[in-house]
Scaffold this motif. Sequence first.
Motif, PDB file in Angstrom:
ATOM      1  N   GLU A 130       0.819  -1.203   0.000  1.00  0.00           N
ATOM      2  CA  GLU A 130       0.000   0.000   0.000  1.00  0.00           C
ATOM      3  C   GLU A 130       0.859   1.263   0.000  1.00  0.00           C
ATOM      4  O   GLU A 130       1.739   1.432   0.858  1.00  0.00           O
ATOM      5  N   THR A 131       0.616   2.137  -0.959  1.00  0.00           N
ATOM      6  CA  THR A 131       1.241   3.458  -0.949  1.00  0.00           C
ATOM      7  C   THR A 131       0.297   4.420  -1.662  1.00  0.00           C
ATOM      8  O   THR A 131      -0.751   4.017  -2.137  1.00  0.00           O
ATOM      9  N   SER A 132       0.671   5.703  -1.725  1.00  0.00           N
ATOM     10  CA  SER A 132      -0.218   6.670  -2.377  1.00  0.00           C
ATOM     11  C   SER A 132       0.596   7.815  -2.955  1.00  0.00           C
ATOM     12  O   SER A 132       1.706   8.100  -2.493  1.00  0.00           O
ATOM     13  N   ASP A 160      18.347   2.701   5.414  1.00  0.00           N
ATOM     14  CA  ASP A 160      17.831   3.354   6.618  1.00  0.00           C
ATOM     15  C   ASP A 160      17.624   4.823   6.225  1.00  0.00           C
ATOM     16  O   ASP A 160      18.561   5.628   6.263  1.00  0.00           O
ATOM     17  N   GLY A 161      16.387   5.141   5.809  1.00  0.00           N
ATOM     18  CA  GLY A 161      16.090   6.441   5.204  1.00  0.00           C
ATOM     19  C   GLY A 161      16.442   7.630   6.087  1.00  0.00           C
ATOM     20  O   GLY A 161      17.017   8.609   5.617  1.00  0.00           O
ATOM     21  N   GLN A 162      16.141   7.528   7.375  1.00  0.00           N
ATOM     22  CA  GLN A 162      16.395   8.688   8.241  1.00  0.00           C
ATOM     23  C   GLN A 162      17.887   8.915   8.466  1.00  0.00           C
ATOM     24  O   GLN A 162      18.349  10.057   8.515  1.00  0.00           O
ATOM     25  N   ALA A 163      18.642   7.819   8.587  1.00  0.00           N
ATOM     26  CA  ALA A 163      20.103   7.952   8.758  1.00  0.00           C
ATOM     27  C   ALA A 163      20.717   8.564   7.504  1.00  0.00           C
ATOM     28  O   ALA A 163      21.596   9.444   7.580  1.00  0.00           O
ATOM     29  N   PRO A 212      22.106  19.587  -7.431  1.00  0.00           N
ATOM     30  CA  PRO A 212      22.412  18.520  -6.476  1.00  0.00           C
ATOM     31  C   PRO A 212      21.924  17.159  -6.981  1.00  0.00           C
ATOM     32  O   PRO A 212      21.066  17.092  -7.864  1.00  0.00           O
ATOM     33  N   HIS A 213      22.480  16.108  -6.387  1.00  0.00           N
ATOM     34  CA  HIS A 213      21.937  14.770  -6.612  1.00  0.00           C
ATOM     35  C   HIS A 213      20.450  14.802  -6.286  1.00  0.00           C
ATOM     36  O   HIS A 213      20.040  15.351  -5.260  1.00  0.00           O
ATOM     37  N   GLN A 214      19.643  14.208  -7.164  1.00  0.00           N
ATOM     38  CA  GLN A 214      18.184  14.303  -7.050  1.00  0.00           C
ATOM     39  C   GLN A 214      17.645  13.086  -6.284  1.00  0.00           C
ATOM     40  O   GLN A 214      17.150  12.132  -6.891  1.00  0.00           O
ATOM     41  N   ALA A 215      17.793  13.101  -4.947  1.00  0.00           N
ATOM     42  CA  ALA A 215      17.318  11.974  -4.145  1.00  0.00           C
ATOM     43  C   ALA A 215      15.939  12.269  -3.578  1.00  0.00           C
ATOM     44  O   ALA A 215      15.056  11.423  -3.602  1.00  0.00           O
ATOM     45  N   ASN A 216      15.789  13.486  -3.105  1.00  0.00           N
ATOM     46  CA  ASN A 216      14.619  13.801  -2.300  1.00  0.00           C
ATOM     47  C   ASN A 216      14.534  15.326  -2.191  1.00  0.00           C
ATOM     48  O   ASN A 216      15.522  15.978  -1.860  1.00  0.00           O
ATOM     49  N   ILE A 217      13.393  15.906  -2.481  1.00  0.00           N
ATOM     50  CA  ILE A 217      13.256  17.365  -2.514  1.00  0.00           C
ATOM     51  C   ILE A 217      13.601  17.982  -1.151  1.00  0.00           C
ATOM     52  O   ILE A 217      14.166  19.071  -1.079  1.00  0.00           O
ATOM     53  N   GLY A 250      12.461  10.792 -10.360  1.00  0.00           N
ATOM     54  CA  GLY A 250      12.793  10.032  -9.155  1.00  0.00           C
ATOM     55  C   GLY A 250      14.299  10.107  -8.927  1.00  0.00           C
ATOM     56  O   GLY A 250      14.991  10.956  -9.499  1.00  0.00           O
ATOM     57  N   ASN A 251      14.799   9.218  -8.093  1.00  0.00           N
ATOM     58  CA  ASN A 251      16.239   9.175  -7.822  1.00  0.00           C
ATOM     59  C   ASN A 251      16.877   8.203  -8.820  1.00  0.00           C
ATOM     60  O   ASN A 251      16.640   6.999  -8.745  1.00  0.00           O
ATOM     61  N   THR A 252      17.675   8.739  -9.734  1.00  0.00           N
ATOM     62  CA  THR A 252      18.338   7.881 -10.728  1.00  0.00           C
ATOM     63  C   THR A 252      19.815   7.680 -10.386  1.00  0.00           C
ATOM     64  O   THR A 252      20.633   7.393 -11.260  1.00  0.00           O
ATOM     65  N   ASP A 273       8.945  -3.693  -0.782  1.00  0.00           N
ATOM     66  CA  ASP A 273       9.395  -2.766   0.255  1.00  0.00           C
ATOM     67  C   ASP A 273       9.005  -1.339  -0.149  1.00  0.00           C
ATOM     68  O   ASP A 273       9.716  -0.680  -0.921  1.00  0.00           O
ATOM     69  N   ARG A 274       7.880  -0.861   0.372  1.00  0.00           N
ATOM     70  CA  ARG A 274       7.363   0.449  -0.059  1.00  0.00           C
ATOM     71  C   ARG A 274       8.252   1.597   0.405  1.00  0.00           C
ATOM     72  O   ARG A 274       8.137   2.716  -0.089  1.00  0.00           O
ATOM     73  N   THR A 275       9.119   1.344   1.408  1.00  0.00           N
ATOM     74  CA  THR A 275       9.967   2.437   1.899  1.00  0.00           C
ATOM     75  C   THR A 275      11.108   2.750   0.928  1.00  0.00           C
ATOM     76  O   THR A 275      11.741   3.787   1.044  1.00  0.00           O
ATOM     77  N   GLY A 326      27.008  15.561  -5.013  1.00  0.00           N
ATOM     78  CA  GLY A 326      26.341  14.273  -4.873  1.00  0.00           C
ATOM     79  C   GLY A 326      26.724  13.569  -3.582  1.00  0.00           C
ATOM     80  O   GLY A 326      27.757  13.859  -2.967  1.00  0.00           O
ATOM     81  N   VAL A 327      25.850  12.629  -3.181  1.00  0.00           N
ATOM     82  CA  VAL A 327      26.101  11.815  -1.998  1.00  0.00           C
ATOM     83  C   VAL A 327      25.436  10.465  -2.254  1.00  0.00           C
ATOM     84  O   VAL A 327      24.376  10.409  -2.880  1.00  0.00           O
ATOM     85  N   GLY A 328      26.083   9.404  -1.797  1.00  0.00           N
ATOM     86  CA  GLY A 328      25.499   8.090  -2.058  1.00  0.00           C
ATOM     87  C   GLY A 328      26.102   6.999  -1.204  1.00  0.00           C
ATOM     88  O   GLY A 328      26.946   7.267  -0.335  1.00  0.00           O
ATOM     89  N   GLU A 377       4.574  14.125  -0.709  1.00  0.00           N
ATOM     90  CA  GLU A 377       4.824  14.865   0.532  1.00  0.00           C
ATOM     91  C   GLU A 377       6.212  14.575   1.118  1.00  0.00           C
ATOM     92  O   GLU A 377       6.925  15.482   1.526  1.00  0.00           O
ATOM     93  N   ARG A 378       6.621  13.301   1.121  1.00  0.00           N
ATOM     94  CA  ARG A 378       7.898  12.945   1.764  1.00  0.00           C
ATOM     95  C   ARG A 378       9.100  13.090   0.857  1.00  0.00           C
ATOM     96  O   ARG A 378      10.223  13.176   1.339  1.00  0.00           O
ATOM     97  N   THR A 379       8.873  13.053  -0.483  1.00  0.00           N
ATOM     98  CA  THR A 379      10.034  12.988  -1.378  1.00  0.00           C
ATOM     99  C   THR A 379      10.021  14.017  -2.508  1.00  0.00           C
ATOM    100  O   THR A 379      11.065  14.282  -3.097  1.00  0.00           O
TER     101      THR A 379
END
Length: 325
Positions: A34-36, A216-219, A251-256, A281-283, A157-159, A311-313, A42-44
């Motif tokens: 489940e995702t939306s 680990d998204g938050q880390a 910047p690296h396009q991971a997350n707005i 998305g993040n490529t 893995d929806r995360t 960039g960071v990865g 909102e998160r990314t």
Amino acid sequence: MRIYSRILGTGSYLPAKRMTNADLAAELAQQGVETSDNWIVERTGIRARHFAADEQGCSDLATEASRRALDAAGLAAQDIDLIIVGTSTPDMVFPSVATMVQHKLGAAGCPAFDVQAVCSGFIYALTIADAMIQTGSSKRALVIGAEVFSRILDFKDRTTCVLFGDGAGAVVLEASDTPGILATDLHADGKYKDILCVPGHVNRGGILGDPVLKMDGQAVFKLAVGVLEETARASLAKANLTDADIDWLIPHQANIRIMQSTAKKLKMPADKVVVTVDQHGNTSAASIPLALDTAVRDGRIQRGQTLMLEGVGGGFTWGSVLLRY
Ligand code: ACO
């Protein structure tokens, strides 16, 4: 006199299959995941991404982007004397994507190799090409970031599976007595291996471990914001410039949210940040050259402007390239 490397032309390629968040959510729902659209936006900041067709490999995407960069530079593949590809999703364990691109472009003979620095791969590749141009061992280099991250995602893995897309971007660099790349800055710290990795690998004819992306998204978020500011400041200091001198932050396009936090730390207004994460998305290693090419082709980036690429990865690796376009 110092030799600089200048960007002669840029190119990029996105595979035809475009998936909006709604398309992806509908597909995932069939597997009970489940995702939306709301959650993802909102998160990314991501609204859509492209996925390669089954028969397309990383080298196919990289070759298309390279053809477009060569066209923009007004050069043929035979004019290139160095090919470097940043990627973590090669067609095979070996040979490299770079040698496959060379062959697909109809060239032979020049050195060609891949760099594995995950989402910092293009920054690493550009820095190496710049160094080889400065020493005189290359005059015209093709530098590519290309990925098919859809092949290493766990769609249960929806995360993580909502975050990434496939694509490629390329630049042609040429030796020049005018700038050019002004400063580069690279780093890595292997102690962060486990917060972003694909632990599975080929072993005795099978796969040992889980061959899909773990994060680990938050880390990652916390680490990314800190190191992106540090590396941008390090490149500025090396070139005796300040954040006020930057015309465009790419910047690296991971997350707005990571991009907004970094821009704020560098006092860059939002309209000076090139954003493509919403559509791509993040490529990973492809994200910076894809964003660069997008803003060059739509006329935002003009000759003579100062660009900060950063960039960071996974690794973790991080770095930046400050250049005059
Ligand atoms: N759809 C719906 N709900 C979801 C989804 C999803 N796709 N993913 C997670 N959730 C749920 C979680 O299960 C959790 O629910 P719960 O509270 O009931 O347990 C809730 O949303 C919050 O989950 P968090 O993981 O805490 O969400 P967070 O706000 O941290 O956002 C995100 C996750 C977007 C990954 C964030 O941590 C982030 O931006 N991290 C940066 C990582 C990143 O961008 N990585 C890219 C690769 S790394 C790189 O390129 C450098």
